[in-house]
Design a protein around this motif. Structure first.
Motif, PDB file in Angstrom:
ATOM      1  N   PRO A  61      -2.172   6.150   3.965  1.00 47.41           N
ATOM      2  CA  PRO A  61      -2.270   5.258   2.933  1.00 47.41           C
ATOM      3  C   PRO A  61      -3.212   4.111   3.022  1.00 47.41           C
ATOM      4  CG  PRO A  61      -0.155   6.210   2.790  1.00 47.41           C
ATOM      5  CD  PRO A  61      -0.642   6.528   3.945  1.00 47.41           C
ATOM      6  N   LEU A  62      -2.929   3.491   4.347  1.00 44.70           N
ATOM      7  CA  LEU A  62      -3.836   2.452   4.629  1.00 44.70           C
ATOM      8  C   LEU A  62      -4.985   2.704   4.452  1.00 44.70           C
ATOM      9  CD1 LEU A  62      -1.784   0.490   7.550  1.00 44.70           C
ATOM     10  CD2 LEU A  62      -2.036  -0.226   5.133  1.00 44.70           C
ATOM     11  N   PHE A  63      -5.685   3.607   4.949  1.00 45.49           N
ATOM     12  CA  PHE A  63      -7.041   4.398   4.785  1.00 45.49           C
ATOM     13  C   PHE A  63      -7.440   4.353   3.405  1.00 45.49           C
ATOM     14  CE2 PHE A  63     -10.194   7.806   4.533  1.00 45.49           C
ATOM     15  CZ  PHE A  63     -10.989   7.244   5.406  1.00 45.49           C
ATOM     16  N   PHE A  64      -6.577   4.764   2.589  1.00 45.46           N
ATOM     17  CA  PHE A  64      -6.927   5.112   1.096  1.00 45.46           C
ATOM     18  C   PHE A  64      -7.081   3.727   0.651  1.00 45.46           C
ATOM     19  CE2 PHE A  64      -4.754   9.031   1.497  1.00 45.46           C
ATOM     20  CZ  PHE A  64      -5.751   9.948   1.440  1.00 45.46           C
ATOM     21  N   ALA A  65      -6.257   2.892   0.762  1.00 48.07           N
ATOM     22  CA  ALA A  65      -6.379   1.379   0.368  1.00 48.07           C
ATOM     23  C   ALA A  65      -7.761   0.726   1.047  1.00 48.07           C
ATOM     24  CB  ALA A  65      -5.009   0.590   0.762  1.00 48.07           C
ATOM     25  N   TYR A  66      -7.741   1.029   2.364  1.00 44.52           N
ATOM     26  CA  TYR A  66      -8.945   0.387   2.901  1.00 44.52           C
ATOM     27  C   TYR A  66     -10.281   0.851   2.280  1.00 44.52           C
ATOM     28  CZ  TYR A  66     -12.288  -1.199   6.731  1.00 44.52           C
ATOM     29  OH  TYR A  66     -13.336  -1.850   7.482  1.00 44.52           O
ATOM     30  N   THR A  67     -10.369   2.117   2.033  1.00 45.48           N
ATOM     31  CA  THR A  67     -11.601   2.640   1.349  1.00 45.48           C
ATOM     32  C   THR A  67     -11.739   2.180  -0.119  1.00 45.48           C
ATOM     33  OG1 THR A  67     -11.363   4.701   2.453  1.00 45.48           O
ATOM     34  CG2 THR A  67     -12.570   4.800   0.515  1.00 45.48           C
ATOM     35  N   GLY A  68     -10.843   1.819  -0.708  1.00 47.63           N
ATOM     36  CA  GLY A  68     -10.520   1.472  -2.109  1.00 47.63           C
ATOM     37  C   GLY A  68     -10.938   0.042  -2.257  1.00 47.63           C
ATOM     38  N   VAL A 117       0.660  -1.190  -0.215  1.00 47.43           N
ATOM     39  CA  VAL A 117      -0.164   0.152   0.017  1.00 47.43           C
ATOM     40  C   VAL A 117       0.701   1.302   0.121  1.00 47.43           C
ATOM     41  CG1 VAL A 117      -1.513   1.326   1.500  1.00 47.43           C
ATOM     42  CG2 VAL A 117      -1.947  -1.236   1.024  1.00 47.43           C
ATOM     43  N   ILE A 118       1.801   1.150   1.056  1.00 45.63           N
ATOM     44  CA  ILE A 118       2.705   2.460   0.995  1.00 45.63           C
ATOM     45  C   ILE A 118       3.331   2.749  -0.271  1.00 45.63           C
ATOM     46  CG2 ILE A 118       4.728   3.460   2.103  1.00 45.63           C
ATOM     47  CD1 ILE A 118       3.786   2.209   4.631  1.00 45.63           C
TER      48      ILE A 118
END
Length: 406
Positions: free
Chosen positions: A287-294, A13-14
């Motif tokens: 970035p984990l939040f963006f990935a979790y949302t995606g 993710v990062i």
């Protein structure tokens, strides 16, 4: 094994978000646009569709609990810093313009969003979510302005210290605070099996207690020993208690995190050092939040109904937010060019919109298609802000060249 899998997910993710952020900057966009895009690309709509077996290997459904917890904790800390950044002193300059822009940027998108929700409810939500809860939440979600993204755009465009930049930031601050208050009221009303009036009284009592009792207490404690260690301890302890109380009252813990930042004592040096200290883990945690949302977003472009859902949400969001801010600016004497600039800047949603729609998804107020439409709307409104600002500046510069002042 779960720890190794979590570390692998974090690295993937990062790396993807950093690469996408660099590409976004090359294209003249803020880094957050690339990070949002990376989150969507890692989800089931792109990565999951192109390489389903590899996607399940990297992001197995049963292995998303830990990244979800980490992303929520990261957003809670981010909301703490956002609350700490709120400065009401800036509202004193051109206060009526600030109030008008903020009010227009909340009321019009709320009304238009609520009207759109009435239309969408029978087709996408009927029977799954109470109609009143859905209508109120959509209206609130479309009223949000992304204060951190706005600040980053203004800084990169070298507009932060200009009168128009200061005005936009002040309006965004007021709009941000009012929208979170509105969200708190909506969540109280939407809470099942409870008295809305009683919950509202409890929520108001909690806010007043934090402002009138806890805030002075924190100031006295900081005066006894002024150090970064004490300041950090007070901040994190306040964050924990406030988030727990907010969650216990039926609100969302992120509202408590935001309030914790608002009531923290203002200390110029310690505040800046605390934000710098917390910014380091945010580099990999957000970035984990963006990935979790995606990973929760399923974008289906196969049907015309899905396309019109996304288009209608995006168009209504833009008309409401930009139109309301533009009308508020013009009614208080702002010229046409600057009013257009304010409207474009206030229309950026970014990270804050993703925070709100994730709250709605967590509380069961959104269905998957509507959640996907709101996520894509947040990305598109943020994506268009930078180019539109550049276009308006180019038009203004061309007019000055065509009509020189002697």
């Amino acid at each position: 094994m779960p720890v190794i899998q979590l570390l692998f997910q974090i690295i993937v993710v990062i790396a993807c978000c950093q690469l996408a952020g660099m590409l976004a900057r090359v294209c003249g966009q803020p880094k957050v646009v690339g990070e949002m895009a990376a989150g969507l690309l890692l989800g089931p709509s792109v990565f999951g569709a192109l390489a389903p077996e590899l996607s399940v290997l990297v992001f197995p459904p049963q292995g998303l609990t830990a990244p979800g917890w980490i992303s929520q904790a990261a957003i809670a800390v981010f909301m703490l810093t956002l609350g700490l950044e709120q400065d009401t002193q800036i509202l004193r300059q051109r206060k009526w313009t600030v109030i008008a822009v903020s009010a227009g940027g909340i009321l019009l998108p709320f009304v238009l969003g609520a009207a759109l929700a009435f239309v969408l409810y029978p087709h996408y939500v009927a029977g799954k979510v109470p109609q009143l809860s859905f209508v109120l939440f959509i209206g609130t979600a479309l009223s949000m302005t992304a204060l951190p993204v706005l600040a980053r755009i203004l800084r990169e465009q070298k507009l932060l210290a200009t009168p128009i930049g200061s005005l936009a930031m002040a309006a965004a601050v007021l709009s941000d605070v009012c929208t979170w208050i509105l969200l708190a009221v909506v969540l109280i009303i939407c809470k099942p099996g409870a008295s809305s009036l009683g919950a509202m009284i409890l929520g108001l009592g909690w806010v007043l207690f934090m402002l009138l009792a806890v805030r002075p207490l924190l100031s006295r404690l900081l005066q006894l020993r002024t150090s970064l260690t004490v300041y950090c301890l007070l901040a994190l302890l306040t964050l924990l208690v406030s988030s727990w109380i907010a969650d216990h009252l039926g609100l969302h813990l992120l509202l408590g995190a935001f309030l914790a930042g608002v009531i923290l004592p203002r200390h110029e040096q310690l505040g800046a050092r605390l934000q710098a200290l917390l910014a380091k883990p945010m580099v990999w945690a957000l970035p984990l939040f963006f990935a979790y949302t995606g990973l929760r977003t399923h974008l289906n472009f196969a049907g015309s109904a899905d396309f019109w859902l996304i288009a209608s949400v995006t168009i209504v969001a833009c008309l409401g937010k930009a139109g309301g801010a533009f009308c508020g600016a013009r009614l208080t004497g702002v010229d046409m060019h600057n009013a257009c600039m304010i409207a474009v800047l206030m229309n950026a949603r970014g990270l804050m919109e993703l925070v709100i729609v994730n709250i709605g998804m967590d509380l069961g107020l959104l269905t998957a298609p509507v959640f996907a439409a709101l996520v894509l709307m947040a990305f598109l409104t943020t994506l268009m802000t930078g180019p539109l600002v550049n276009l308006l500046r180019a038009i203004s510069q061309r007019k000055r060249q065509d009509c020189p002042q002697y």
